[in-house]
Structures are given as C-alpha cells and as structure tokens.
Design a protein around this motif. Structure first.
Motif, short mmCIF file in Angstrom:
data_model
loop_
_atom_site.label_atom_id
_atom_site.label_comp_id
_atom_site.label_asym_id
_atom_site.label_seq_id
_atom_site.Cartn_x
_atom_site.Cartn_y
_atom_site.Cartn_z
N ILE A 1 -17.68 -1.40 3.93
CA ILE A 1 -16.60 -2.39 3.91
C ILE A 1 -15.25 -1.71 4.13
CG2 ILE A 1 -17.81 -4.06 2.46
CD1 ILE A 1 -16.22 -2.95 0.05
N LEU B 1 -10.97 -2.46 3.40
CA LEU B 1 -9.89 -3.27 2.82
C LEU B 1 -8.75 -3.26 3.83
CD1 LEU B 1 -11.74 -2.69 0.41
CD2 LEU B 1 -9.71 -2.51 -1.03
N VAL C 1 -14.07 -11.00 -5.91
CA VAL C 1 -13.76 -11.57 -4.59
C VAL C 1 -14.27 -13.00 -4.46
CG1 VAL C 1 -13.84 -9.30 -3.47
CG2 VAL C 1 -15.92 -10.70 -3.55
N ILE D 1 -9.66 -10.65 -2.29
CA ILE D 1 -9.66 -9.97 -3.60
C ILE D 1 -8.66 -10.70 -4.50
CG2 ILE D 1 -9.18 -7.83 -4.84
CD1 ILE D 1 -9.77 -6.29 -2.30
N SER E 1 -9.05 -6.83 -9.52
CA SER E 1 -9.83 -5.59 -9.44
C SER E 1 -9.69 -4.84 -10.75
CB SER E 1 -9.35 -4.71 -8.27
OG SER E 1 -7.99 -4.37 -8.41
N ALA F 1 -6.79 -1.03 -3.99
CA ALA F 1 -7.54 -2.30 -3.95
C ALA F 1 -6.70 -3.38 -4.61
CB ALA F 1 -8.88 -2.14 -4.65
N VAL G 1 -11.28 -8.14 2.22
CA VAL G 1 -12.45 -7.27 2.44
C VAL G 1 -13.17 -7.75 3.70
CG1 VAL G 1 -14.63 -6.42 1.49
CG2 VAL G 1 -12.70 -6.89 -0.04
N THR H 1 -17.40 -0.59 -5.79
CA THR H 1 -17.07 0.32 -4.70
C THR H 1 -16.99 1.75 -5.24
OG1 THR H 1 -14.68 0.28 -4.99
CG2 THR H 1 -15.66 -1.53 -3.71
#
Length: 590
Positions: free
Chosen positions: A217, A219, A204, A189, A192, A262, A268, A254
């Motif tokens: 997924i 994190l 990403v 990442i 974000s 995030a 990820v 997401t």
C-alpha cells in the motif's frame, strides 16, 4: 454493500454519547454482558475520569442481518478536524441531546459539521428517565434547529437501554448504504495509533476497491510505502479478516514506525494499481496555542524529551522545540490544538512518565508582516522583530457560539466586548434560552474567558468556537525592565487598549514577588521607549546608627550619608536575580 450502515454519534460533552455506545454494543451482542464495563470505547484512563472521549474508536456490530459500523468521535472543539474526517467516513449520525439540559453550544457545532458532510441526522433525546427531563421543550428545540417535526425526535435512556433497539432499527431504515465506486482502491484514514510491537495501525473507511492482507500500500499525501500486515474490523477488539471491501470500516496494521507518516485525512491506495487523485479534505493540522513545559528538576529534562518522543508516536499533531529560560532552565515549547489538548498532554506526562512540570501561560501565534515584504510567524514576544521593521501584526480570530439562558444575555455581551469581540447573531430557541454568535481574538478566549462566562451565567452557559482567520490588530510588545534591564521571558504581545492595565498589574505583582535587594530596584513596563508603568522595590537597609550612644547629630547624619552613597553605587552596578519561584507564582496566578 446494501446491508452496510456506517454511522457516528455526535453530542455535547456529558450528554451520554459513550453510554449510548455501550448499550449499542450490549444490545447487538457485540460484547458479552460479563465483559461489559462503563465507557467501553473509552480506552484511556483520562477519558474515564473526565467523562469525555479524547480518542475516537470504531466498532462493528450485527443487527437483523445488517453490518453496522459505529465511530465514537471526540466531542471537544480541539479535535474538530479528526471529527470532520470521521464524518466523511460515514453516511449517518445519531444526534444525542440531554433531555434535562437541551441543546448546548457543542451540539450546534457538531450538527453544522454533520450537515456540511451531507449526513442523515437521527435526533434522539437521552436521559428521559431523569426527574429533571423536559422532553417536550427539548423536542421543540431540536425540531427548530433541524427544521423537522418535533414528534419525529426519538426518546431513549442510554443508561437503562430504553428505546435503544428501536434506534438501531431507525439507523437501518434512515441511513443510506455506502455509495458504489468502481474506481481504483482508495481508503480514507480517519485515525491512526502506534503499537510498539506492530507499528502504526490505520483506522480506515474503504471508499473503492479491496485491501487484502499482505497488499503493498501507499499513503498518497505522505508518499509512504508499506505492507498491509493485517486487515480486519474492530468489535471493539481487533478481529482479523482476509480483506476489507467497498464501504467497510476497519483497520490496517502496517510496518510504519510513526503516526507522523500516517496522518488523519490521508488516502491509502494499492502501490501496484494506485489511484491518480487522493480523497479530498486532507490538511496538516496546525497548532492553535503554544505553551512551554519545564521540569521542576533540571535532571529530568532528558526524561521530558524522551517522554514527548514516545507520546508523539501516537499523536501526529504533537511537535516541540527545546528552549532555555534564565530562571527555569531547559524546557520545551509545544504547539497544542487547544486548551483541552494542553491539559491532556500535561496530565499524561505527569501520570504515565512520572514527571513534575511547570507549564507557562498559553499564547498564540502571530502573523508579522515586515516592511521588506516578508511574513514571519511569531509565537513569543522575545522573537518579535524590531518595531521599525514591522508593518503589521495579525492575530488569530475565532468564530464561536454561546448558548445561554435569556436573562444572562447582557452580561455575556459585556464579556464579548471586553474580549475585543463582536456579536454576529442572536437567536432564541424559546423564551428562556438563546444562542449568541460572536467572533473574537483567540488570545482573549484562551485566558479566563470560559471561567468568566460560567461565573456570569451561574454555570448555565456553554461555549464552542473554531479557528477562523488572521486579522490585523493594533498590537504592541510590552517589555518588563528590572533595574533598567529587559527580562525577555516576561515580555508579552498585547492589544494597545489593554497594554497599560497589563503593565501596571504585572509591575504590582512583581513588586510583591521579587525579594528585596541591597539596593533600590525599579520595576518598569514599557512599549518601545515609552514607559507605561513603574513600581519601586525599596532596598534592604541596615541600621548603621545602632552603635551610636548619644553624641552630636552630625555623627548620625554622616553615617547615613555614607550608607546612601554606597546604595547609589550598588544601584549602578547591581544585578537583580529573579528566583524561579517568582515565575512559578506568576504562572499559577495567570
């Protein structure tokens, strides 16, 4: 993967980075000419006004059968961690240098980061169409910096598009394709953003494996689970794809509700087949400077906290605590990445949320070691423990570089010494320009150092610095007393060598700003029990002898003596009220 090229553009502020990104999008046909506008990748109004990139933006382009992924990164030192993660997401970097200005301080900082990340650097001179351009001199500077033949430095005009197509060809030829990695799915990442209708959108770079729509997924650093509601690429608008594969740069939508979960640098992976180790380099960004924000009307305090909550949805580095000042009322204390970050947050609060704010002078965080072995972080002088409990106080130091014309080296060295700094290197690009390396306390740099530097060098010098370490210093707490009472909000942590001047200056300013009372008021600065400065605000006196029309002098003396006793009594029991305007004037005048 052989047809993929990932690269970014690095440059000093105002060297044409965003304009070059515009031409790349236009020449590759990524954006139609009718849809083009200046600073296409700068989506914030503030970015367009200031001519700087604040929020990075990726874009995918097609050129001669190759997929080119560009990341337009911020150029300012405040966002150096985000830039470092962006550099980890690419294999190449276009270094843009203004042909009329040459190498600047931020150019050096960005080049060092790119070299550290192992990127292929493609240097180009921009603005070669300007009458003031000096391509030969600047090419020599770049050649010396990178250790290459100056003849290999490209020439472009991002404004007219001259040389940009050839630059794209060079990206394909010189930048290596992404390395193959057959391990479990991992994606870095590098940014974000929060969308109120969708949730957090991750930008990403997929290192290995495949992430598809509706994949579950995880994190790895924040241990947050989510669903990849959408995946795709940016051109520069979001374009949905079935999946993102190795080496590709794109976005994942997401159902996470805050970017606090995030963070930039997180990894990820797929929940069902997760990787055992996250990608290296992650760290939680820590604020460097602190300042308090107060609404001019206390009725707007709830609106201020609500606004900060909304801003923090998009800025993981933003955190605040409530505080109360006797003079200014309720406010918030916020940690910032630097002075530009502070300015951006303040302007966004005022523009987007219609707030009128008072901002205190920025301060730094001190590392206080106590005699019992504990270590505390202190952001305000009022939070400093008793002197008898303190073993040492350490302050943050930065490492920096100043690029300046040679004739100003003396005054610049004087500024560094005045800021309690140390010179670490002196190198010459040529006979006219030099780069000065230095280290200094951050508290000295964030006050008026930059303004003084521009003043001393007629605006020609440029400055870049980055946090380095905490260093124990001879620091003291300077208290301000009014009529014998300490005023916590006016206290400060200052180097002992500068404490006397600071105390005298503040006492003199307070004498001018505080309204006269009915009794004499002593304004004092003290270090512990020792007073280092004093000013006296004389009392407001009524003419008690005005009603006398002649008579013996003893009648006049009697009335004056009675007034004097009254003033002495008032001095013992009187309290000094400080209007909020005094604090506002102190803040405005630094």
């Amino acid at each position: 993967m052989d047809k993929i090229r990932n690269f970014c553009i690095i440059a000093h502020i105002d060297h044409g980075k965003s304009t070059l990104a515009d031409r790349l999008l236009e020449i590759t046909g990524t954006v139609d000419k009718r849809d083009m506008k200046a600073q296409m990748l700068d989506t914030m109004e503030l970015e367009r006004e200031k001519g700087i990139t604040i929020k990075l933006q990726p874009a995918r382009m097609q050129w001669k059968g190759h997929e080119l992924n560009l990341i337009d990164t911020p150029g300012h030192v405040d966002f150096s961690y985000e830039v470092s993660r962006s550099l980890e997401a690419v294999e190449g970097a276009i270094l843009v240098v203004d042909a009329s200005q040459g190498i600047q301080a931020q150019t050096l900082a960005n080049v060092y980061m790119a070299i550290e990340a192992g990127l292929e650097i493609i240097p180009v001179m921009n603005k070669i169409d300007l009458p003031a351009a000096e391509p030969e001199r600047v090419a020599q500077e770049i050649g010396k910096l990178l250790g290459i033949d100056p003849a290999t430095v490209g020439s472009i005009s991002a404004k007219t598009g001259q040389g940009v197509a050839e630059l794209l060809d060079r990206v394909i030829a010189d930048v290596r394709p992404p390395d193959k990695d057959d391990g479990p799915t991992r994606a870095l990442i590098f940014d974000s953003v929060y969308d109120g209708y969708r949730g957090v959108i991750l930008y990403v770079r997929v290192v290995s494996g495949v992430i598809s729509t509706n994949s579950e997924i995880t994190l790895m650093q924040s241990k947050s689970d989510s669903l990849a509601l959408e995946v795709g690429h940016l051109a520069p608008a979001r374009v949905e794809d079935p999946s993102l594969g190795p080496g590709q740069i794109g976005f994942i939508t997401t159902n996470i509700k805050s970017v606090q979960f995030a963070r930039v640098g997180d990894t990820v992976t797929l929940t069902a087949d997760s990787a055992s180790q996250p990608l290296p380099g992650y760290k939680k960004v820590q604020p460097l400077i602190f300042a308090s924000l107060y609404p001019t009307s206390q009725e707007e305090y709830p609106k201020l906290t609500d606004s900060l909550d909304k801003l923090s949805l998009n800025d993981a580095s933003l955190s605040y605590t409530s505080e109360n000042s006797i003079a200014l009322g309720f406010g918030v204390r916020i940690g910032f990445l630097g002075l530009l970050h502070l300015e951006i947050i303040k302007e966004r609060l005022e523009r987007e949320f219609d707030l009128d704010l008072i901002v205190t002078s920025p301060s730094v965080s001190y590392q206080v070691s106590l005699t019992n072995g504990k270590v505390e972080m202190v952001e305000q002088a009022s939070a400093l423990p008793d002197e008898s409990q303190i073993a040492t106080i350490a302050e943050p130091w930065v490492k920096g570089e100043i690029v300046t014309p040679s004739e100003y080296i003396g005054p610049v060295l004087g500024l560094i010494v005045e800021a309690r700094g140390r010179q670490t290197k002196l190198e010459y690009f040529d006979q006219t320009r030099a780069v000065l390396g230095f280290e200094a306390p951050l508290a000295e740099i964030i006050t008026d150092f930059y303004d003084a530097l521009k003043s001393q060098t007629s605006g020609f010098a440029s400055l870049a610095y980055d946090w380095d370490r905490y260093e124990v210093g001879d620091l003291v707490k300077v208290d301000i007393l009014l009529a014998g009472e300490k005023v916590d909000s006016l206290g400060a942590i200052i180097a002992r060598s500068k404490a006397d001047n600071y105390g005298r200056d503040l006492c003199e300013r307070l004498k001018q700003l505080i309204p006269r009372q009915n009794f004499e008021v002593a304004v004092q600065a003290a270090i512990g029990a020792k007073f280092i400065a004093r000013e006296t605000i004389s009392a407001v006196r009524k003419d008690v002898t005005a009603k006398l029309y002649g008579g013996d002098i003893t009648r006049k003396k009697k009335l004056l003596q009675k007034q004097k006793k009254g003033k002495a009594r008032m001095k013992q029991i009187g309290k000094v009220s400080i209007p909020s305007s005094v604090f506002m004037d102190l803040i405005k005048k630094g």
